[in-house]
Structure formats: C-alpha cells, structure tokens
Motif scaffolding. Sequence first.
Motif, PDB file in Angstrom:
ATOM      1  N   UNK A 128       0.950  -1.085   0.047  1.00  0.00           N
ATOM      2  CA  UNK A 128       0.016  -0.108  -0.037  1.00  0.00           C
ATOM      3  C   UNK A 128       0.999   1.221  -0.192  1.00  0.00           C
ATOM      4  N   UNK A 129       0.311   2.395  -0.695  1.00  0.00           N
ATOM      5  CA  UNK A 129       1.250   3.606  -0.742  1.00  0.00           C
ATOM      6  C   UNK A 129       0.276   4.557  -0.225  1.00  0.00           C
ATOM      7  N   UNK A 130      -0.892   4.346   0.050  1.00  0.00           N
ATOM      8  CA  UNK A 130      -1.973   5.478   0.579  1.00  0.00           C
ATOM      9  C   UNK A 130      -1.959   5.141   2.111  1.00  0.00           C
ATOM     10  N   UNK A 131      -1.363   5.805   3.070  1.00  0.00           N
ATOM     11  CA  UNK A 131      -1.515   5.489   4.197  1.00  0.00           C
ATOM     12  C   UNK A 131      -2.657   6.283   5.050  1.00  0.00           C
ATOM     13  N   UNK A 132      -3.437   5.726   5.697  1.00  0.00           N
ATOM     14  CA  UNK A 132      -4.356   6.620   6.588  1.00  0.00           C
ATOM     15  C   UNK A 132      -3.807   7.147   7.930  1.00  0.00           C
ATOM     16  N   UNK A 133      -4.097   8.567   8.112  1.00  0.00           N
ATOM     17  CA  UNK A 133      -3.789   9.021   9.266  1.00  0.00           C
ATOM     18  C   UNK A 133      -5.023   9.659  10.014  1.00  0.00           C
TER      19      UNK A 133
ATOM     20  N   UNK B  57       0.884  20.793  19.811  1.00  0.00           N
ATOM     21  CA  UNK B  57       0.831  19.438  20.431  1.00  0.00           C
ATOM     22  C   UNK B  57      -0.418  18.637  19.917  1.00  0.00           C
ATOM     23  N   UNK B  58       0.105  17.550  19.474  1.00  0.00           N
ATOM     24  CA  UNK B  58      -0.848  16.721  18.710  1.00  0.00           C
ATOM     25  C   UNK B  58      -0.729  15.222  19.149  1.00  0.00           C
ATOM     26  N   UNK B  59      -1.759  14.401  19.002  1.00  0.00           N
ATOM     27  CA  UNK B  59      -1.654  12.991  19.103  1.00  0.00           C
ATOM     28  C   UNK B  59      -1.972  12.443  17.802  1.00  0.00           C
ATOM     29  N   UNK B  60      -1.080  11.499  17.335  1.00  0.00           N
ATOM     30  CA  UNK B  60      -1.419  11.174  15.816  1.00  0.00           C
ATOM     31  C   UNK B  60      -1.354   9.531  15.691  1.00  0.00           C
ATOM     32  N   UNK B  61      -2.262   8.876  15.023  1.00  0.00           N
ATOM     33  CA  UNK B  61      -2.359   7.563  14.899  1.00  0.00           C
ATOM     34  C   UNK B  61      -2.074   7.127  13.478  1.00  0.00           C
ATOM     35  N   UNK B  62      -1.105   6.461  13.162  1.00  0.00           N
ATOM     36  CA  UNK B  62      -0.712   5.750  11.800  1.00  0.00           C
ATOM     37  C   UNK B  62      -1.578   4.659  11.721  1.00  0.00           C
ATOM     38  N   UNK B  63      -2.754   4.552  10.982  1.00  0.00           N
ATOM     39  CA  UNK B  63      -3.602   3.590  11.192  1.00  0.00           C
ATOM     40  C   UNK B  63      -3.148   2.204  10.542  1.00  0.00           C
ATOM     41  N   UNK B  64      -2.331   2.471   9.748  1.00  0.00           N
ATOM     42  CA  UNK B  64      -1.891   1.205   8.993  1.00  0.00           C
ATOM     43  C   UNK B  64      -1.069   0.257   9.698  1.00  0.00           C
ATOM     44  N   UNK B  65      -0.290   0.924  10.501  1.00  0.00           N
ATOM     45  CA  UNK B  65       0.670   0.250  11.648  1.00  0.00           C
ATOM     46  C   UNK B  65      -0.233   0.178  13.020  1.00  0.00           C
TER      47      UNK B  65
END
Length: 252
Positions: free
Chosen positions: A40-45, A71-79
């Motif tokens: 996959x090359x399109x990564x959901x954030x 200040x932020x919280x980020x989810x890298x949804x693929x991982x």
Amino acid sequence: MHGVKLLNRIDTKYVTTVDKLALFLELAKDKYYAQDFHGRRLMPYHTIYLDTPDLKMYHDHQRGKKHRYKVRMRMYENEMEAFLEVKNKSNRGRTKKKRIEIPDLAYNVDDMQTFVEEKAPYDATELIPTIENRFHRVTLVNKAKTERLTIDLDLQFHNLLNDNHKDMSQHVIIELKRDGLIPSSAIELLRQLRIKKCGFSKMALGLAMTAPEVKQNLFKLRLHQIFKLEDYNKEESNLLKSNRYGRIRIDG
C-alpha cells in the motif's frame, strides 16, 4: 525511511488539485522512491490537536509569531501506532519534532504530562482536544535521500469544540521536507506546473475553517487562495483531464 527522518528540517508547503497532482507524480516518478507498506502507498492518518481553552497555540500562529509550538496525538492507522508529538518551529524557520509512543488517541494527562511540559512551555493539565483531522498520505523520498515529500489527500476536519466539519477532499497538500536549503527536483517540477507555495497548518487552518468566530485576520488571504482552487479556470481543468498522462494510479 529510517535514513530520512528529518526531525530537524525546513518545511515548504503547497496546495493544489487532484488533477495537477496526477501530472506532478508522472513527472516525478523517475526521481523519487515511494514508501510502500505491505503493498500500500496510501496511508491513513488520524490526528487530534491539543491547545489551551483560549487557543493560545492557534493565536500564536494566527498572529504570525515566528517561534511557536503544536501539540498533537497522531495515529498511523496502517501500523496501528499512536504517538504524542510536540512540534517546535523556530524563528529561523526550522521545525523540530519530538514524540513518544502512546496506546491510543485519548489524552491521558497523568501519562503525558512530563513529556509535554519538558518539550513545550505549556501546563499539560490545561490542554484540551480542539480539532481533529483524517487524511491519506503518499510519501516520496528523492534518490539522494536528502528530502522527503508528503502528499495528503481526502482531508477532513472535525472541530471538537463546536462539532463543525469541513471537507477538503478536492484539495491536495504537498509538503517538502529537507535538511537545509539543498537543491530539490520537486521545486522545479512544482514550478513547471504553476503549483505555488502556500503555508498550510492543519491545526490553524482547520480551526479557522470550522470556527468562524475565532480571530483569523492573517488567514483570510490564504483561505481565499486555497478555496479559489475549487473552481479554478474550467479551460485549465479540461486541459489537465485530457492530458495524455491521464489519471495516475497511486495505490497498487
């Protein structure tokens, strides 16, 4: 990717349309690698920004303060990995990012207070979630591994203070990240396609677009330029759509 983290870098942002992105990718394909995650090359954030109740971080940006924080919280949804991140932009235009891993996107002050207060001049107990966004990202790395391009599509905002939403799926945000003012093929390609620099803070402009009551004097011209792209010249749009490259497929 470990060799091009660029956590201390210079960022330059551009805003364009999906059609022009297709042309840019065709021109750039021999100069850049694309990040691939299990095909996959399109990564959901998914990202949630924190601020004070009076939106001090937002207003620092709106006033044009050179030295500012996010200040932020980020989810890298693929991982399915989440991080608490503090970004600091210096008055010399360099961006530094520090982060720690967290279990999810719930703001737990007890677990996060030490990190936030060490990396940013804020009382962590006063911070609240203000704006969230979701998007898909394509990441390109030049073959010399001196710069990284992130391309954000399908951007959606949700204001957590008033429940307003903003759909920006017609826009594409391109960000060039490099370690200093090194030569960049991307800049020349963007210039060829008449894609111009346009500062775009997802935290600040997301709030400005979903909370019209907040002060946004310095953002008005930028917002006008961005939304003018939605109905840009029909003749140019038809030319791009009939271009011999067609629509470039970027996800498998």
